[in-house]
Scaffold this active site. Structure first.
Site, PDB file in Angstrom:
ATOM      1  N   ARG A 132      -0.600  -3.064   6.342  1.00 11.66           N
ATOM      2  CA  ARG A 132      -0.952  -4.051   5.315  1.00 11.66           C
ATOM      3  C   ARG A 132      -0.032  -5.268   5.289  1.00 11.66           C
ATOM      4  O   ARG A 132      -0.305  -6.249   4.598  1.00 11.66           O
ATOM      5  CB  ARG A 132      -0.978  -3.371   3.944  1.00 11.66           C
ATOM      6  CG  ARG A 132      -2.243  -2.540   3.727  1.00 11.66           C
ATOM      7  CD  ARG A 132      -2.488  -2.328   2.263  1.00 11.66           C
ATOM      8  NE  ARG A 132      -1.679  -1.258   1.706  1.00 11.66           N
ATOM      9  CZ  ARG A 132      -1.242  -1.234   0.441  1.00 11.66           C
ATOM     10  NH1 ARG A 132      -1.505  -2.237  -0.377  1.00 11.66           N
ATOM     11  NH2 ARG A 132      -0.535  -0.219   0.005  1.00 11.66           N
ATOM     12  N   GLY A 165      12.656   3.847   4.937  1.00 16.90           N
ATOM     13  CA  GLY A 165      13.079   2.508   5.364  1.00 16.90           C
ATOM     14  C   GLY A 165      12.374   1.390   4.631  1.00 16.90           C
ATOM     15  O   GLY A 165      12.829   0.249   4.627  1.00 16.90           O
TER      16      GLY A 165
END
Ligand code: UD1
Ligand code: CA
Length: 457
Positions: free
Chosen positions: A14, A105
């Protein structure tokens, strides 16, 4: 022994980007760099980053950080699968205090204090970081028994309508005993709605093995916000900038509008520092007591002494400014600019690799490069140091109390002696002796009886 495993193999579809998601910046540095910084403050024995999509780029970006171990996960079969790829690299001691903390992360802002609280909560078992959301849609839900103990995490896609009503969600961050974790990972299957190996299944396995599962909560909700899109990235950026501004305000700095403040690095301020709207600070910036920064300045890797004022729209990069100086508006200080106490640098003045001594002034439209300028020197408007012949750079030296007339060019290497004066418009190609007037322009003449041309009819 404390291991920290950071999951960073996901695609980040995305983001609509060629750059691996964890390399996208937050406050000027990659999201993964934030996670690593916070992780290191826990003094772990080992840090393992699980990479997959864009693995080489992620590794390259952190190639200089020798304490990071990388594990490769290709293809990506879920969060448990990701941790399993790191399992051979996990270190264990003999104490029984061995733990493995899993971070994401793409959840860059989880603070060390929160992680420490999670580590403390685990006691001898495991602990998950949870929070309660008004809209828990999409998250794994924390299922507790009647005694209120955590017994399971169910993913949104696998949850029953009753479970969908649970507002307490899994942030994804958890800590478990390293030995047990390895065992549980080998027992997890992918029998679920997404056909993935879910790390969240370690919770029910822990309960099965008679090990209690504890929960801890973050100090603030933004700490556990993840970035899946550019919108979330921009929102988290504002959260973090607001947080940084809040910390500076609490420390006594005036920030006229915290919503128009950007710090991409570290900013160390003395007392009563004033920062107007729209400024960007990068790298390491130090502002001593009473420094005032006008609106819309960009300041990177700079140090300023007490009482110095920077006026609007100035750009300062790798420069050192002493106390009580006046910079701008529209000044540009480039690497190696060294501005003395009480010196003035005015509008459209560019200074590079040069010293401007105490009380010296370059107030309008000048270029000063590779120059050593003494004290109380006046640099007239339009002065240029011609420091570059297209191949090599040369030094200009201007001694104390010199006066450089407007629109002068100093063709380096050249020296202006102490107290010397250059007449306006001088092109200086040889040294100007101390205490004297040097002028290079042709003397002015008037042509008597001259007539302007007239248009032929
Ligand atoms: C996960 C949790 C969910 C939690 C949510 C919080 C599981 C099964 N679910 O769901 O309970 O509420 O996070 O945001 O763990 N990753 C890999 N390799 C993989 C899959 C993921 O490295 O094979 C990394 C991703 O890059 C990401 C993190 O793991 O950093 C989480 O993956 P994501 O797919 O976002 O998990 P969710 O489905 O959101
Ligand atoms: Ca996610």
């Amino acid at each position: 022994m404390l291991n920290i495993v950071i999951l960073a193999a996901g695609l980040g579809k995305r983001m609509q980007s060629d750059l691996p998601k964890v390399l996208h910046p937050l406050a000027g540095k990659p999201m993964l760099a934030h996670v690593l910084e916070n992780a290191r403050r826990l003094n772990p024995d080992r840090i393992i980053v699980v990479v997959g999509h864009g693995a080489e780029r992620v590794k390259d970006a952190f190639a200089d950080q020798a304490d990071i171990h990388f594990a490769l996960q290709v293809p990506q079969q879920g969060t448990a699968h990701a941790v399993q790829m790191a399992a051979p690299l996990l270190v264990a001691g003999t104490s029984g205090g061995d733990a493995t903390l899993v971070l994401y992360g793409d959840v860059p802002l989880v603070q060390t204090e929160t992680l420490q609280r999670l580590l403390n909560a685990r006691e001898q078992g495991m602990a998950v970081l949870t929070e309660t959301l008004a809209d828990p849609t999409g998250y794994g839900r924390i299922v507790r028994n009647q005694q209120g103990e955590v017994i399971r995490i169910v993913e949104h896609k696998d949850a029953s309508p009753d479970e969908h009503a649970i507002a307490e969600v899994n942030t994804g961050i958890l800590v478990a005993p390293t030995g047990n974790l390895k065992d549980w990972l080998s027992r997890i299957d992918n029998n679920n709605a997404q056909g993935e190996y879910y790390l969240t299944d370690v919770v029910s396995l822990s309960v099965q093995d008679g090990l209690p599962v504890h929960a801890a909560q973050p100090s603030a909700l933004w700490e556990t916000l993840g970035v899946n899109s550019r919108i979330q990235q921009a929102q988290l950026e504002r959260h973090w900038q607001g947080e940084q501004a809040r910390r500076l305000l609490e420390a006594g700095v005036t920030i006229v509008d915290p919503a128009r403040f950007d710090l991409r690095g570290s900013l160390v301020c003395g007392r009563d520092v004033f920062i107007d709207v729209g400024c960007v600070f990068e790298g390491r910036v130090e502002l001593a007591d009473g420094v005032r920064i006008g609106p819309h300045c960009v300041i990177k890797d700079a140090v300023m002494g007490a009482g110095t004022q920077v006026e609007a729209f100035s750009h300062i990069h790798e420069a050192k400014i002493a106390d009580q100086a006046r910079i701008g508006p529209y000044a540009r200080l480039r690497p190696g600019a060294d501005i003395g106490s009480q010196a003035h640098v005015g509008n459209f003045v560019e200074i590079k690799k040069s010293r401007l001594g105490q009380g010296s002034k370059a107030n309008h439209l000048a270029y000063i490069g590779d120059a050593q300028i003494g004290e109380r020197v006046n640099i007239g408007a339009g002065t240029i140091t011609c420091n570059y012949d297209g191949v090599n750079k040369f030094q200009t030296i201007i001694e104390d109390d010199a006066f450089i007339g407007s629109d002068s060019q100093l063709v380096a290497p050249v020296r202006v002696g102490q107290g010397a004066t250059l007449g306006a418009g001088t092109t200086l190609t040889k040294d100007a002796p101390a205490g004297q007037l040097t002028i290079s322009r042709p003397s002015q003449k008037t042509i008597e009886g001259w007539l302007r041309p007239i248009k032929k009819s």
